[in-house]
Design a protein around this motif. Structure first.
Motif, PDB file in Angstrom:
ATOM      1  N   ALA A 179      14.020  51.614  23.499  1.00 13.60           N
ATOM      2  CA  ALA A 179      13.902  50.522  24.909  1.00 13.60           C
ATOM      3  C   ALA A 179      15.545  50.050  25.057  1.00 13.60           C
ATOM      4  O   ALA A 179      15.844  49.856  25.916  1.00 13.60           O
ATOM      5  N   GLY A 180      15.910  49.677  23.818  1.00 13.86           N
ATOM      6  CA  GLY A 180      17.245  48.727  24.059  1.00 13.86           C
ATOM      7  C   GLY A 180      18.399  49.760  24.221  1.00 13.86           C
ATOM      8  O   GLY A 180      19.454  49.387  24.723  1.00 13.86           O
ATOM      9  N   GLU A 181      18.385  51.185  24.451  1.00 15.68           N
ATOM     10  CA  GLU A 181      19.189  52.100  24.961  1.00 15.68           C
ATOM     11  C   GLU A 181      18.763  52.723  26.158  1.00 15.68           C
ATOM     12  O   GLU A 181      19.600  53.153  26.968  1.00 15.68           O
ATOM     13  N   THR A 182      17.573  52.484  26.807  1.00 14.82           N
ATOM     14  CA  THR A 182      17.124  53.250  27.808  1.00 14.82           C
ATOM     15  C   THR A 182      17.939  52.954  29.120  1.00 14.82           C
ATOM     16  O   THR A 182      17.669  51.726  29.645  1.00 14.82           O
ATOM     17  N   PRO A 183      18.530  54.045  29.832  1.00 12.97           N
ATOM     18  CA  PRO A 183      19.487  53.699  31.106  1.00 12.97           C
ATOM     19  C   PRO A 183      18.440  53.507  32.109  1.00 12.97           C
ATOM     20  O   PRO A 183      17.289  54.186  32.178  1.00 12.97           O
ATOM     21  N   ASP A 184      18.839  52.609  33.020  1.00 15.66           N
ATOM     22  CA  ASP A 184      17.734  52.805  34.321  1.00 15.66           C
ATOM     23  C   ASP A 184      17.557  54.062  34.961  1.00 15.66           C
ATOM     24  O   ASP A 184      16.477  54.224  35.562  1.00 15.66           O
ATOM     25  N   ALA A 185      18.472  54.834  35.299  1.00 17.27           N
ATOM     26  CA  ALA A 185      18.387  56.049  35.596  1.00 17.27           C
ATOM     27  C   ALA A 185      17.416  56.818  35.020  1.00 17.27           C
ATOM     28  O   ALA A 185      16.350  57.494  35.464  1.00 17.27           O
ATOM     29  N   VAL A 186      17.283  57.032  33.691  1.00 18.55           N
ATOM     30  CA  VAL A 186      16.286  57.782  32.995  1.00 18.55           C
ATOM     31  C   VAL A 186      14.856  56.939  33.301  1.00 18.55           C
ATOM     32  O   VAL A 186      14.039  57.694  33.404  1.00 18.55           O
ATOM     33  N   TRP A 187      14.775  55.579  32.972  1.00 13.35           N
ATOM     34  CA  TRP A 187      13.388  54.889  33.305  1.00 13.35           C
ATOM     35  C   TRP A 187      12.900  55.273  34.529  1.00 13.35           C
ATOM     36  O   TRP A 187      11.848  55.579  34.804  1.00 13.35           O
ATOM     37  N   ASP A 188      13.846  54.952  35.573  1.00 13.46           N
ATOM     38  CA  ASP A 188      13.418  55.001  36.806  1.00 13.46           C
ATOM     39  C   ASP A 188      12.913  56.645  37.175  1.00 13.46           C
ATOM     40  O   ASP A 188      11.787  56.483  38.011  1.00 13.46           O
ATOM     41  N   ARG A 189      13.696  57.435  36.641  1.00 10.44           N
ATOM     42  CA  ARG A 189      13.155  58.843  37.230  1.00 10.44           C
ATOM     43  C   ARG A 189      12.013  59.447  36.441  1.00 10.44           C
ATOM     44  O   ARG A 189      10.934  59.952  37.027  1.00 10.44           O
ATOM     45  N   VAL A 190      11.604  58.920  35.070  1.00  6.99           N
ATOM     46  CA  VAL A 190      10.687  59.525  34.441  1.00  6.99           C
ATOM     47  C   VAL A 190       9.514  58.769  34.885  1.00  6.99           C
ATOM     48  O   VAL A 190       8.175  59.287  34.877  1.00  6.99           O
ATOM     49  N   ILE A 191       9.529  57.606  35.110  1.00  5.97           N
ATOM     50  CA  ILE A 191       8.295  56.652  35.621  1.00  5.97           C
ATOM     51  C   ILE A 191       7.921  57.244  37.002  1.00  5.97           C
ATOM     52  O   ILE A 191       6.715  57.266  37.384  1.00  5.97           O
ATOM     53  N   ALA A 192       8.861  57.585  38.090  1.00  7.36           N
ATOM     54  CA  ALA A 192       8.667  58.037  39.195  1.00  7.36           C
ATOM     55  C   ALA A 192       7.876  59.372  39.204  1.00  7.36           C
ATOM     56  O   ALA A 192       7.020  59.702  39.761  1.00  7.36           O
ATOM     57  N   ILE A 193       8.191  60.237  38.338  1.00  5.23           N
ATOM     58  CA  ILE A 193       7.836  61.487  38.306  1.00  5.23           C
ATOM     59  C   ILE A 193       6.484  61.619  37.409  1.00  5.23           C
ATOM     60  O   ILE A 193       5.514  62.261  37.869  1.00  5.23           O
ATOM     61  N   ASN A 194       6.410  60.958  36.371  1.00  2.00           N
ATOM     62  CA  ASN A 194       5.377  61.128  35.366  1.00  2.00           C
ATOM     63  C   ASN A 194       4.176  60.054  35.858  1.00  2.00           C
ATOM     64  O   ASN A 194       2.893  60.232  35.213  1.00  2.00           O
ATOM     65  N   LEU A 195       4.447  59.129  36.395  1.00  2.00           N
ATOM     66  CA  LEU A 195       3.412  57.987  36.562  1.00  2.00           C
ATOM     67  C   LEU A 195       3.287  57.789  38.194  1.00  2.00           C
ATOM     68  O   LEU A 195       2.005  57.705  38.773  1.00  2.00           O
ATOM     69  N   THR A 196       4.363  57.262  38.846  1.00  2.00           N
ATOM     70  CA  THR A 196       4.149  56.982  40.236  1.00  2.00           C
ATOM     71  C   THR A 196       3.588  58.122  41.080  1.00  2.00           C
ATOM     72  O   THR A 196       2.919  57.984  41.953  1.00  2.00           O
ATOM     73  N   ALA A 197       4.362  59.219  41.149  1.00  2.00           N
ATOM     74  CA  ALA A 197       3.868  60.341  41.826  1.00  2.00           C
ATOM     75  C   ALA A 197       2.356  60.737  41.603  1.00  2.00           C
ATOM     76  O   ALA A 197       1.794  61.072  42.766  1.00  2.00           O
ATOM     77  N   PRO A 198       1.983  60.782  40.398  1.00  2.00           N
ATOM     78  CA  PRO A 198       0.562  61.119  40.234  1.00  2.00           C
ATOM     79  C   PRO A 198      -0.456  60.256  40.765  1.00  2.00           C
ATOM     80  O   PRO A 198      -1.285  60.512  41.192  1.00  2.00           O
TER      81      PRO A 198
END
Length: 331
Positions: A179-198
């Protein structure tokens, strides 16, 4: 029995000639046969896909020739697990499958089509969808980014007035970062594809299913949805999240004849690449736990779990999170 590309890796290692050939190949890359323990039941051919381009088909062909006096024998009888299609299991049903151009999604779309279903195949890769349609001409394809509402609208429109099933398979890896290293771009893209889209696609199809009084939704989670030591921060959060979405929808829509379940895969032999700049700390922290994976599954083996839960064979199953991980989650 002659060794072929479809013989299991275990069979190759147990054969006096084949074992020496495989161990010799591994030695060239500094690896050992012990590292193959999770994939002993997979066909030798699977190494090509798992290598992500590092191993060409010619390597497997050369091994087969070397084990058979310079010839490639006829390979009519594959060993190990064999997919067994249930004819007509999805007859008369329309099923949406995301991530359908490759890996688990492609295997799922293919099996549903071969079992009589009308498949709406969605993926961001138009080129790979064309390849799928070449194999299964009756499949309807929709190319686009499912994080965009217009793509979701196009998928629902392509399905028409009837949607019997939805398989939310599309997903991406993260960079293994804590969590202390996760970039915004990684978080936003992964959440968008893996959670929000479904979630948004579920939201779009549930009213259609509700009106019909029946339907089945299958959300692909992951071993990382069951524990905290299987992947990085963003991927773990997204896969825990889709389990929550699944359980909530199962509770809300079960009385309306709609079943919502999830499959949580463990190790998968699909050769999906990781993003660049993988976290050094995260990778090192995860390595001991990932090395304990008991078995690696093929896309077709996971499609067997997915299609079962989508089918009427799972009539009394709702809100289940099925760990299709070879027992990794019980270790």
């Amino acid at each position: 029995m002659a060794l072929t590309a479809h013989s299991t890796i275990g069979d190759w290692l147990n054969d006096p000639v084949g074992g020496d050939l495989v161990r010799g190949l591994l030695a060239q890359s500094g690896a050992s046969a012990d590292q193959l323990a999770p994939i002993l039941g997979l066909p030798l051919q699977q190494l090509v896909a798992m290598s992500q381009g590092a191993m060409p088909q010619s390597v497997v062909d050369d091994l087969v020739r070397a084990a058979n006096g310079g010839e490639i024998p006829t390979d009519d009888e594959p060993t190990g697990w064999v997919e067994r299609v249930t004819a007509g299991r999805f007859a008369g049903k329309t099923v949406i499958v995301t991530g359908a151009a490759s890996g688990i999604g492609k295997a799922t779309a293919s099996r549903i089509a071969r079992e009589g279903g009308r498949v709406i195949a969605a993926d961001i890769s138009a080129e790979k969808l064309d390849e799928l349609k070449a194999e299964h001409p009756d499949i309807v394809t929709v190319a686009g980014d499912l994080t965009q509402q217009d793509t979701i609208d196009a998928v629902v429109e392509a399905a028409g007035g009837r949607i019997d099933g939805l398989a939310n398979v599309a997903g991406i890896n993260d960079d293994f970062s804590p969590a202390g290293e996760t970039p915004d771009a990684v978080w936003d893209r992964v959440i968008a594809i893996n959670l929000t889209a479904p979630f948004k696609l579920m939201r779009a199809v549930l009213p259609v299913m509700e009106e019909a009084g029946s339907g089945a939704v299958l959300n692909v989670s992951s071993e990382a949805g069951l524990r905290g030591n299987a992947s990085g921060n963003a991927y773990t959060a997204s896969k825990h999240g889709i389990i929550g979405v699944t359980k909530s929808a199962a509770f809300m829509y079960g009385p309306k004849g709609i079943r919502v379940n999830s499959v949580a895969p463990g190790g998968v032999a699909t050769g999906i690449p990781f993003p660049p700049n993988v976290s050094e700390y995260g990778s090192g922290r995860l390595a001991p736990f990932q090395s304990a994976i008991p078995t690696i599954a093929t896309a077709e083996q996971l499609a067997a779990s997915i299609t079962y839960l989508l089918s009427d064979d799972a009539v009394n199953i709702n809100g289940a999170i099925v760990a299709s991980d070879g027992g990794w989650s019980v270790q």
